[in-house]
Scaffold this active site. Sequence first.
Site, PDB file in Angstrom:
ATOM      1  CB  SER A 128      12.978  49.550 -76.895  1.00  0.00           C
ATOM      2  OG  SER A 128      11.631  48.710 -77.258  1.00  0.00           O
ATOM      3  CD  GLU A 130      11.384  46.161 -82.160  1.00  0.00           C
ATOM      4  OE1 GLU A 130       9.629  46.165 -81.606  1.00  0.00           O
ATOM      5  OE2 GLU A 130      10.956  45.685 -83.701  1.00  0.00           O
ATOM      6  CE1 TYR A 154      12.040  52.557 -80.834  1.00  0.00           C
ATOM      7  CE2 TYR A 154      11.243  50.528 -80.312  1.00  0.00           C
ATOM      8  CZ  TYR A 154      10.976  52.292 -79.856  1.00  0.00           C
ATOM      9  OH  TYR A 154      11.024  52.487 -78.480  1.00  0.00           O
TER      10      TYR A 154
HETATM   11  P1  NAP Z   1       5.346  58.487 -76.975  1.00  0.00           P
HETATM   12  O1  NAP Z   1       4.344  58.608 -76.111  1.00  0.00           O
HETATM   13  O2  NAP Z   1       5.813  57.261 -78.758  1.00  0.00           O
HETATM   14  O3  NAP Z   1       6.437  59.462 -76.779  1.00  0.00           O
HETATM   15  C1  NAP Z   1       7.138  60.152 -77.467  1.00  0.00           C
HETATM   16  C2  NAP Z   1       7.966  61.428 -77.017  1.00  0.00           C
HETATM   17  O4  NAP Z   1       8.636  62.324 -78.006  1.00  0.00           O
HETATM   18  C3  NAP Z   1       6.775  62.677 -76.982  1.00  0.00           C
HETATM   19  O5  NAP Z   1       6.302  63.425 -75.956  1.00  0.00           O
HETATM   20  C4  NAP Z   1       6.901  63.559 -78.004  1.00  0.00           C
HETATM   21  O6  NAP Z   1       6.855  65.006 -78.990  1.00  0.00           O
HETATM   22  C5  NAP Z   1       8.834  63.104 -78.094  1.00  0.00           C
HETATM   23  N1  NAP Z   1       9.505  63.810 -79.368  1.00  0.00           N
HETATM   24  C6  NAP Z   1       9.445  63.396 -80.612  1.00  0.00           C
HETATM   25  N2  NAP Z   1      10.774  62.937 -81.081  1.00  0.00           N
HETATM   26  C7  NAP Z   1      11.085  64.096 -80.636  1.00  0.00           C
HETATM   27  C8  NAP Z   1      12.190  65.260 -80.649  1.00  0.00           C
HETATM   28  N3  NAP Z   1      13.693  65.440 -81.598  1.00  0.00           N
HETATM   29  N4  NAP Z   1      12.139  66.397 -79.465  1.00  0.00           N
HETATM   30  C9  NAP Z   1      11.696  66.267 -78.175  1.00  0.00           C
HETATM   31  N5  NAP Z   1      11.173  65.189 -78.673  1.00  0.00           N
HETATM   32  C10 NAP Z   1      10.714  64.657 -79.045  1.00  0.00           C
HETATM   33  O7  NAP Z   1       6.513  57.422 -76.172  1.00  0.00           O
HETATM   34  P2  NAP Z   1       6.375  56.420 -75.163  1.00  0.00           P
HETATM   35  O8  NAP Z   1       5.495  54.817 -75.016  1.00  0.00           O
HETATM   36  O9  NAP Z   1       5.437  57.666 -74.152  1.00  0.00           O
HETATM   37  O10 NAP Z   1       7.575  55.636 -75.088  1.00  0.00           O
HETATM   38  C11 NAP Z   1       8.499  56.361 -74.291  1.00  0.00           C
HETATM   39  C12 NAP Z   1       9.444  56.484 -74.707  1.00  0.00           C
HETATM   40  O11 NAP Z   1       9.967  55.277 -74.433  1.00  0.00           O
HETATM   41  C13 NAP Z   1      10.112  56.495 -75.832  1.00  0.00           C
HETATM   42  O12 NAP Z   1      11.964  56.536 -76.440  1.00  0.00           O
HETATM   43  C14 NAP Z   1       9.397  54.831 -76.809  1.00  0.00           C
HETATM   44  O13 NAP Z   1      10.235  54.405 -77.772  1.00  0.00           O
HETATM   45  C15 NAP Z   1      10.001  54.139 -74.771  1.00  0.00           C
HETATM   46  N6  NAP Z   1      10.169  52.556 -75.532  1.00  0.00           N
HETATM   47  C16 NAP Z   1       8.539  52.492 -75.249  1.00  0.00           C
HETATM   48  C17 NAP Z   1       7.540  51.224 -75.114  1.00  0.00           C
HETATM   49  C18 NAP Z   1       6.517  51.271 -74.400  1.00  0.00           C
HETATM   50  O14 NAP Z   1       5.402  50.161 -74.767  1.00  0.00           O
HETATM   51  N7  NAP Z   1       5.445  52.365 -74.395  1.00  0.00           N
HETATM   52  C19 NAP Z   1       8.310  50.387 -74.413  1.00  0.00           C
HETATM   53  C20 NAP Z   1       9.896  50.353 -74.542  1.00  0.00           C
HETATM   54  C21 NAP Z   1      10.521  51.821 -74.547  1.00  0.00           C
HETATM   55  P3  NAP Z   1       5.216  65.042 -79.606  1.00  0.00           P
HETATM   56  O15 NAP Z   1       3.918  64.024 -79.143  1.00  0.00           O
HETATM   57  O16 NAP Z   1       5.151  65.863 -80.133  1.00  0.00           O
HETATM   58  O17 NAP Z   1       5.585  64.261 -81.310  1.00  0.00           O
HETATM   59  O1  G4F Z   2       1.999  48.015 -80.317  1.00  0.00           O
HETATM   60  P1  G4F Z   2       2.445  47.980 -81.145  1.00  0.00           P
HETATM   61  O2  G4F Z   2       2.952  48.507 -82.733  1.00  0.00           O
HETATM   62  O3  G4F Z   2       4.280  47.718 -80.863  1.00  0.00           O
HETATM   63  P2  G4F Z   2       5.375  47.239 -81.032  1.00  0.00           P
HETATM   64  O4  G4F Z   2       6.144  47.024 -82.330  1.00  0.00           O
HETATM   65  O5  G4F Z   2       5.823  46.131 -79.850  1.00  0.00           O
HETATM   66  O6  G4F Z   2       6.327  48.873 -80.513  1.00  0.00           O
HETATM   67  C1  G4F Z   2       5.807  48.802 -79.193  1.00  0.00           C
HETATM   68  O7  G4F Z   2       6.647  48.004 -77.838  1.00  0.00           O
HETATM   69  C2  G4F Z   2       7.642  48.652 -77.896  1.00  0.00           C
HETATM   70  C3  G4F Z   2       8.576  47.644 -76.939  1.00  0.00           C
HETATM   71  O8  G4F Z   2       9.131  46.121 -76.946  1.00  0.00           O
HETATM   72  C4  G4F Z   2       8.386  49.418 -77.795  1.00  0.00           C
HETATM   73  F1  G4F Z   2       9.940  50.581 -78.054  1.00  0.00           F
HETATM   74  C5  G4F Z   2       7.424  50.887 -79.154  1.00  0.00           C
HETATM   75  O9  G4F Z   2       8.504  52.164 -79.167  1.00  0.00           O
HETATM   76  C6  G4F Z   2       6.634  50.402 -78.931  1.00  0.00           C
HETATM   77  O10 G4F Z   2       5.932  50.703 -77.655  1.00  0.00           O
HETATM   78  O11 G4F Z   2       2.338  46.712 -82.294  1.00  0.00           O
HETATM   79  C7  G4F Z   2       2.794  44.811 -81.398  1.00  0.00           C
HETATM   80  C8  G4F Z   2       2.375  43.728 -82.296  1.00  0.00           C
HETATM   81  C9  G4F Z   2       3.110  43.989 -83.849  1.00  0.00           C
HETATM   82  O12 G4F Z   2       3.633  41.759 -83.728  1.00  0.00           O
HETATM   83  C10 G4F Z   2       2.209  44.560 -84.899  1.00  0.00           C
HETATM   84  O13 G4F Z   2       2.758  43.817 -86.275  1.00  0.00           O
HETATM   85  O14 G4F Z   2       1.131  43.726 -82.385  1.00  0.00           O
HETATM   86  C11 G4F Z   2       1.300  43.954 -84.052  1.00  0.00           C
HETATM   87  N1  G4F Z   2      -0.749  44.579 -85.079  1.00  0.00           N
HETATM   88  C12 G4F Z   2      -0.806  43.592 -86.050  1.00  0.00           C
HETATM   89  N2  G4F Z   2      -1.692  44.817 -86.260  1.00  0.00           N
HETATM   90  C13 G4F Z   2      -0.276  45.774 -85.366  1.00  0.00           C
HETATM   91  C14 G4F Z   2      -1.094  45.853 -85.415  1.00  0.00           C
HETATM   92  N3  G4F Z   2       0.926  47.081 -84.420  1.00  0.00           N
HETATM   93  C15 G4F Z   2       0.156  48.184 -85.292  1.00  0.00           C
HETATM   94  N4  G4F Z   2       1.093  49.270 -84.687  1.00  0.00           N
HETATM   95  N5  G4F Z   2      -1.228  48.585 -85.745  1.00  0.00           N
HETATM   96  C16 G4F Z   2      -1.435  47.587 -86.264  1.00  0.00           C
HETATM   97  O15 G4F Z   2      -3.112  47.847 -86.657  1.00  0.00           O
END
Ligand code: NAP
Ligand code: G4F
Length: 326
Positions: A128, A130, A154
């Site tokens: 990520s 992050e 995280y």
């Molecule tokens: P998500 O919607 O939160 O999905 C996470 C998945 O992990 C869910 O299916 C969840 O199952 C499962 N999980 C959680 N704990 C587990 C455990 N102990 N054993 C097995 N499964 C478990 O996340 P996403 O947005 O699809 O992201 C996918 C991956 O990419 C994650 O690793 C995230 O950190 C990473 N990532 C995401 C972004 C982004 O912007 N979306 C960016 C960079 C990296 P349940 O729903 O049943 O809890």
């Molecule tokens: O949507 P966010 O919670 O995403 P964040 O923290 O960037 O994390 C996501 O992206 C990462 C990749 O860079 C992934 F690795 C991670 O798993 C996840 O998918 O927040 C985005 C921004 C932050 O700066 C937060 O402080 O939005 C700001 N924010 C402002 N108000 C909020 C809110 N975020 C959330 N979730 N909820 C609010 O009410």
Amino acid sequence: MNKTALITGINGQDGSYLAELLIEKGYTVWGILKRNSVAENQTYRIDQFRNNPNLKLEYADLLDLASLVRVLQIAKPNEIYNLAAQSHVRISFDQPIYTSQVTGIGTLNLLEAVRLICPNARVYQASSSEMFGNNIDEDGYQRETTPMNPVSPYGCAKVFSYNICRNYRNSYGLFISNGILFNHESPRRGSNFVTNKVAKEAAKIKLGLSDKLVLGNTEATRDWGHAKDYVKAMWLILQHDQADDFVCATGISHSVQYLVDYVFQSLNLDPQKHVSTAERLFRPEELKNLKGDCSKMKNILGWEPVYTFESMMDEMVQHWLDFYSK
Ligand code: NAP
Ligand code: G4F
């Protein structure tokens, strides 16, 4: 011969799109589900192809090494996509130990199982942006060479996973690649992430079902792409002839305030009438700015996104308008 893939986190946002993509490509797809007390809710993102004979689901958990061994033994995958995580940054401050266990040690459990059962499988690790924290190169971008300095539990857990993947690649010759993905969104995004929270609440306000939207830090900027585009990048990374690490991003960054203004204006709403901030939604330490340079991915793998920020947000808003108009 058709390939077999295993996806951890198959019922999450990315897992659901990736499973669809791989099934379209002729893969047999195995997915693991962790036990949930309300089984019906857990698979809503994959219910539309739940009965496809090429989709196979098993209970397992990244915290339970024996369950991973069991699933790898029956699935015998060629490719493994490790998408499971506690993926919410703010919640990682509330549950730092759990987050470190799942998002960090969980990856190591999976790698140990792979080393034991299927050392020839190719592994994708969901790393990520992050992980960079507030480090930015002089030109304003983060890229594969930008030093990592995480600012959340995280982010710290993801850096551990990133490093242990590189260590297992170098130590044991396993094919393990990190995709360092910047934020990616969709109508399937959890509604406690900021894009989908704004889209959902703005649609409710438009339909007269709500009146206010409360946010945390609206000054932070993010590089937001669409999850559908980003799962194609995951697949390309594992088709490359060698294991490597790649950034995936759009290269365009907007503030949370810009996101709010764009969505409210698209609905002819005045954000000043409805949007406020609350201290409880701020993070103890904030990652202020993200903007990724994915030249490596574009040049080597030929990846190009289809969605723009605007077309993605329009799709998310329309999803919630349709949902609440039914
Ligand atoms: P998500 O919607 O939160 O999905 C996470 C998945 O992990 C869910 O299916 C969840 O199952 C499962 N999980 C959680 N704990 C587990 C455990 N102990 N054993 C097995 N499964 C478990 O996340 P996403 O947005 O699809 O992201 C996918 C991956 O990419 C994650 O690793 C995230 O950190 C990473 N990532 C995401 C972004 C982004 O912007 N979306 C960016 C960079 C990296 P349940 O729903 O049943 O809890
Ligand atoms: O949507 P966010 O919670 O995403 P964040 O923290 O960037 O994390 C996501 O992206 C990462 C990749 O860079 C992934 F690795 C991670 O798993 C996840 O998918 O927040 C985005 C921004 C932050 O700066 C937060 O402080 O939005 C700001 N924010 C402002 N108000 C909020 C809110 N975020 C959330 N979730 N909820 C609010 O009410």
